[in-house]
Motif scaffolding. Sequence first.
Motif, PDB file in Angstrom:
ATOM      1  N   PHE A  17       1.740   8.472   8.896  1.00  0.00           N
ATOM      2  CA  PHE A  17       1.449   8.025   7.525  1.00  0.00           C
ATOM      3  C   PHE A  17       0.025   7.463   7.469  1.00  0.00           C
ATOM      4  N   ALA A  18      -0.591   7.660   6.327  1.00  0.00           N
ATOM      5  CA  ALA A  18      -1.942   7.140   6.098  1.00  0.00           C
ATOM      6  C   ALA A  18      -2.135   6.980   4.599  1.00  0.00           C
ATOM      7  N   PRO A  19      -3.156   6.222   4.185  1.00  0.00           N
ATOM      8  CA  PRO A  19      -3.409   6.057   2.746  1.00  0.00           C
ATOM      9  C   PRO A  19      -3.629   7.398   2.056  1.00  0.00           C
ATOM     10  N   LEU A  20      -3.234   7.458   0.782  1.00  0.00           N
ATOM     11  CA  LEU A  20      -3.338   8.696   0.004  1.00  0.00           C
ATOM     12  C   LEU A  20      -4.717   9.337   0.093  1.00  0.00           C
ATOM     13  N   ILE A  21      -5.734   8.541  -0.163  1.00  0.00           N
ATOM     14  CA  ILE A  21      -7.071   9.104  -0.322  1.00  0.00           C
ATOM     15  C   ILE A  21      -7.641   9.645   0.979  1.00  0.00           C
ATOM     16  N   LYS A  22      -7.065   9.236   2.115  1.00  0.00           N
ATOM     17  CA  LYS A  22      -7.642   9.639   3.395  1.00  0.00           C
ATOM     18  C   LYS A  22      -7.139  10.981   3.893  1.00  0.00           C
ATOM     19  N   ILE A  23      -5.935  11.389   3.504  1.00  0.00           N
ATOM     20  CA  ILE A  23      -5.390  12.599   4.120  1.00  0.00           C
ATOM     21  C   ILE A  23      -4.994  13.675   3.130  1.00  0.00           C
ATOM     22  N   GLU A  49       0.839  -1.198   0.000  1.00  0.00           N
ATOM     23  CA  GLU A  49       0.000   0.000   0.000  1.00  0.00           C
ATOM     24  C   GLU A  49       0.877   1.251   0.000  1.00  0.00           C
ATOM     25  N   PHE A  50       0.442   2.243  -0.792  1.00  0.00           N
ATOM     26  CA  PHE A  50       1.128   3.525  -0.843  1.00  0.00           C
ATOM     27  C   PHE A  50       0.553   4.436   0.251  1.00  0.00           C
ATOM     28  N   GLU A  51       1.424   5.050   1.033  1.00  0.00           N
ATOM     29  CA  GLU A  51       0.992   5.932   2.117  1.00  0.00           C
ATOM     30  C   GLU A  51       1.766   7.248   2.065  1.00  0.00           C
ATOM     31  N   ILE A  52       1.169   8.293   2.640  1.00  0.00           N
ATOM     32  CA  ILE A  52       1.847   9.590   2.714  1.00  0.00           C
ATOM     33  C   ILE A  52       1.634  10.205   4.092  1.00  0.00           C
ATOM     34  N   ALA A  53       2.550  11.093   4.428  1.00  0.00           N
ATOM     35  CA  ALA A  53       2.399  11.985   5.577  1.00  0.00           C
ATOM     36  C   ALA A  53       2.592  13.391   5.016  1.00  0.00           C
ATOM     37  N   THR A  54       1.579  14.220   5.114  1.00  0.00           N
ATOM     38  CA  THR A  54       1.627  15.524   4.433  1.00  0.00           C
ATOM     39  C   THR A  54       2.414  16.570   5.198  1.00  0.00           C
ATOM     40  N   ASN A  55       2.605  16.391   6.508  1.00  0.00           N
ATOM     41  CA  ASN A  55       3.318  17.387   7.316  1.00  0.00           C
ATOM     42  C   ASN A  55       4.338  16.696   8.211  1.00  0.00           C
ATOM     43  N   PRO A  56       5.411  17.402   8.549  1.00  0.00           N
ATOM     44  CA  PRO A  56       6.422  16.812   9.434  1.00  0.00           C
ATOM     45  C   PRO A  56       5.795  16.368  10.756  1.00  0.00           C
ATOM     46  N   GLY A  57       6.118  15.173  11.163  1.00  0.00           N
ATOM     47  CA  GLY A  57       5.589  14.641  12.418  1.00  0.00           C
ATOM     48  C   GLY A  57       4.231  14.002  12.303  1.00  0.00           C
ATOM     49  N   ALA A  58       3.568  14.191  11.180  1.00  0.00           N
ATOM     50  CA  ALA A  58       2.229  13.607  11.003  1.00  0.00           C
ATOM     51  C   ALA A  58       2.373  12.122  10.679  1.00  0.00           C
TER      52      ALA A  58
END
Length: 552
Positions: free
Chosen positions: A422-428, A411-420
């Motif tokens: 990781f979660a799936p793309l579509i959720k955050i 699964e591809f995941e991202i964290a949009t801000n430092p310290g945040a």
Amino acid sequence: MLTALSIRDVVLIEALDLDFGTGLGVLTGETGAGKSILLDALGLALGGRGDSGLVRHGATQAVVTASFEAPAPALAALLDDNGVEVEPGEPLLVRRVVKADGGSRAFVNNQPASATLLREIAPQLVEIHGQHDDRGLLNARGHRALLDSFGRIDTSPAARAWAAHRDAEGALAAARAEIETAARDRDWLEHAVAELTALAAQPGEEETLADQRRTMQRAEKIADDLGAIDDYLEGSDGGLARLRQAARVLERVAADHPALADALAAVDRAVIEGAVAEERLREARAALAYDPRVLEDDEARLFELRAMARKHRVQPDDLAALADELAGRLARLEAGEGGIAALEATLAATRAAYDAAADALTAARTDAAARLDAAVAGELAPLKLDAARFRTVVAPASVDNWSGAGKDRVEFEIATNPGAPFAPLIKIASGGELSRFILALKVALAERGGAATMVFDEIDRGVGGAVASAIGERLHRLAGGTQLLVVTHSPQVAARGAAHLLIAKSSDGTVTRTGVRQLSDAERREEIARMLSGATVTDEARAQADRLLETA
């Protein structure tokens, strides 16, 4: 690749015929001009919902026809499996008809097809990426295949090992089930085989015994008659003895008269026939000899055969074959219990082979994930996503989800801000961020398969300047190996296009229509200048448009 799109009576589009080429094609127009209608029409041809609201007011039906280059072998095979004939090298035509009063029809190469089939083949023809797209790259179910494609990972060894393991599981389960069933019947089998063996029935034996029984029963009934016949024919006072005496007397007087000679001849013939009758009677008595003990034995055997046949619900002549069959089952039961160990060893060997192949896949995916993460990270900063982090998670799947593709969940995941976290793309990800993440992923995954045509719907919304230029540069690069269509409001993106289509709305005061036309170089310069300056196109905007076109 999409080569042409024909639209008839879809919302504000009365009649529209578009041709498409390779590379980056851009579609621009003022807000509300109907760019979304064009994409809705394409989506309809690809199996989207056939809503009667898409039919232009006053029309009876809406028709969209999309023409693609000759399908790849895998797609041709899929169509063939669904009863759609595809001529080698011939283009693929997909047509959708929606009626104003409800209902829709679909055709592939002018052959009736279901909307379900259109939706099944659509991912192999066109990828449509928008801000609210929940398919394609955002669908975690496809992430493993995308990672395998990126890493050029060969899953066939694991697929073969998995197939062998499943076959071994099936063989062992079948053997155990057979043995379990047979084991429940062991006592019955042993008893049945013993009594059938002791009976030793032979094919045809029942008929032979029945014939003998009928013969002896008849002999019993005619025994008195045969005795009376003996009395009449044999003995010193029997008929034959008297005929012989008469013949001897006639021999002495036969010469005295011709009639006496004839009488002697007749008596001689009677003696001869009587002798024959006597012989035949002796043969009949021998054949019809009645022995009560023999009859009793024959009847007992006959009744035993018939009772055994009724017990096993077969014909008496089939008892011998049944004995062989049950003996074979008993032998297989005894031998099969020993064969289970061999099947268990085979299962263990195939499991070990699958484990090794799956572990190799996991290792390859872990390595590919690190390379993909680095590739995506390199695309984020220019797209104004430098604070975001991307990662590819390669984790163990549940046992129920093991397959020929291995034991991994990807699964591809991202964290949009430092310290945040990781979660799936579509959720955050927000709409703009999501589109740019999709672009970063597509650039990183470039030349790793996918549909021959990609559509990006307003991927540059909410950005401008350097970010828009970065988006345009990446779209241009991505279009080098495929066909890319982009709906855009950004002049930086529009300037990168190999072809430029303008979507415009017109009205005659009564009817409003949406049209699309391909711009010439001069018209394209003017459209980019309009995008730069707004309603009033200035010379400065035209000069800036020239610079954008020169650097594209």
